[in-house]
Scaffold this motif. Structure first.
Motif, PDB file in Angstrom:
ATOM      1  N   ARG A  28       0.615 -20.135 -54.622  1.00 37.20           N
ATOM      2  CA  ARG A  28      -0.952 -20.499 -53.370  1.00 37.20           C
ATOM      3  C   ARG A  28      -0.918 -21.797 -52.982  1.00 37.20           C
ATOM      4  O   ARG A  28      -2.170 -22.094 -51.995  1.00 37.20           O
ATOM      5  N   GLN A  40      -2.620 -21.082 -48.187  1.00 36.23           N
ATOM      6  CA  GLN A  40      -3.964 -20.295 -49.153  1.00 36.23           C
ATOM      7  C   GLN A  40      -3.963 -21.475 -50.434  1.00 36.23           C
ATOM      8  O   GLN A  40      -4.818 -20.794 -50.500  1.00 36.23           O
ATOM      9  N   TYR A  44      -7.740 -20.541 -52.508  1.00 31.98           N
ATOM     10  CA  TYR A  44      -7.172 -20.606 -54.175  1.00 31.98           C
ATOM     11  C   TYR A  44      -8.427 -21.560 -54.669  1.00 31.98           C
ATOM     12  O   TYR A  44      -9.031 -21.415 -55.595  1.00 31.98           O
TER      13      TYR A  44
END
Length: 223
Positions: A28, A40, A44
């Motif tokens: 991620r 991503q 996160y």
């Protein structure tokens, strides 16, 4: 490298990894195929900042039937791996870099070599997918992340089912990949820090702390 003597899945393990990017989620942060900073990553970062601000793990606690069965089978899988590879392994807790900026939790360390082991005892259909199609590109980031954090030369991933052929994949240290990964994690930690600073600058946590202190003081006076 630091090895923290905590049992994986325990409260102590959850606490020491609180707010830290970990190898299982490095996909991620960096895209395994192009080695670019992942889209991503910001989501996160919010996840980890929330953990730190609330001082509680957001990892799901529920376990599926196959996860529970996998935990039961893991000792047999370890023995099968050790016999197959003619090696000995040892348990390990949570591993971080010296600066505590990233972490990883391999299942075992290989005695006598700079290697680590990831054990999987999945549902039979999942194991068959590993057997035929491999572990997928996300695993590359995890394995190289473990090589980075644990200073390993390789990581073995071993999927085992008592009635099916095992699948073993060895991922050797790739310094070019690790260099890109290190850069991405540094960028990620800067972004995570900026998010936390922005939230703290809102003053809510200081106000809340003062409010709770006042409530405790008033309660003490009324006793």
């Amino acid at each position: 490298m630091k090895i923290h003597d905590v049992a994986p899945g325990s409260g102590e393990w959850l606490q020491v990894r609180l707010g830290l990017p970990t190898a299982s989620m490095f996909h991620r942060i960096i895209t395994p195929a192009k080695l670019e900073y992942s889209r991503q990553a910001r989501a996160y970062a919010f996840y980890l900042v929330a953990e730190k601000l609330l001082n509680t793990s957001l990892s799901p606690l529920e376990k599926t039937e196959w996860m529970e069965r996998g935990n039961e089978l893991e000792p047999k899988a370890i023995k099968a791996y050790e016999f197959q590879e003619d090696v000995e392994t040892a348990p390990v807790g949570f591993i971080t870099d010296d600066a505590m900026t990233m972490g990883a939790t391999p299942d075992r360390l290989l005695i006598g070599s700079a290697g680590a082991l990831e054990i999987k005892c999945p549902a039979p259909h999942t194991h068959l997918a590993y057997l035929i199609d491999g572990f997928g590109s996300d695993y590359v980031a995890q394995a190289q992340g473990q090589n980075l954090v644990g200073e390993f030369e390789f990581v073995d991933r071993y999927s085992w089912h008592p009635e099916l052929p095992p699948r073993l994949v060895r991922t050797y240290r790739d310094d070019a990949f690790i260099g890109k990964l290190r850069e991405a994690i540094e960028r990620f930690n800067e972004e995570k820090h900026a998010i936390e600073e922005t939230v703290r600058a809102m003053g809510y946590f200081e106000d809340r702390k003062r409010l709770l202190t006042d409530i405790d003081r008033i309660a003490a006076e009324l006793r």
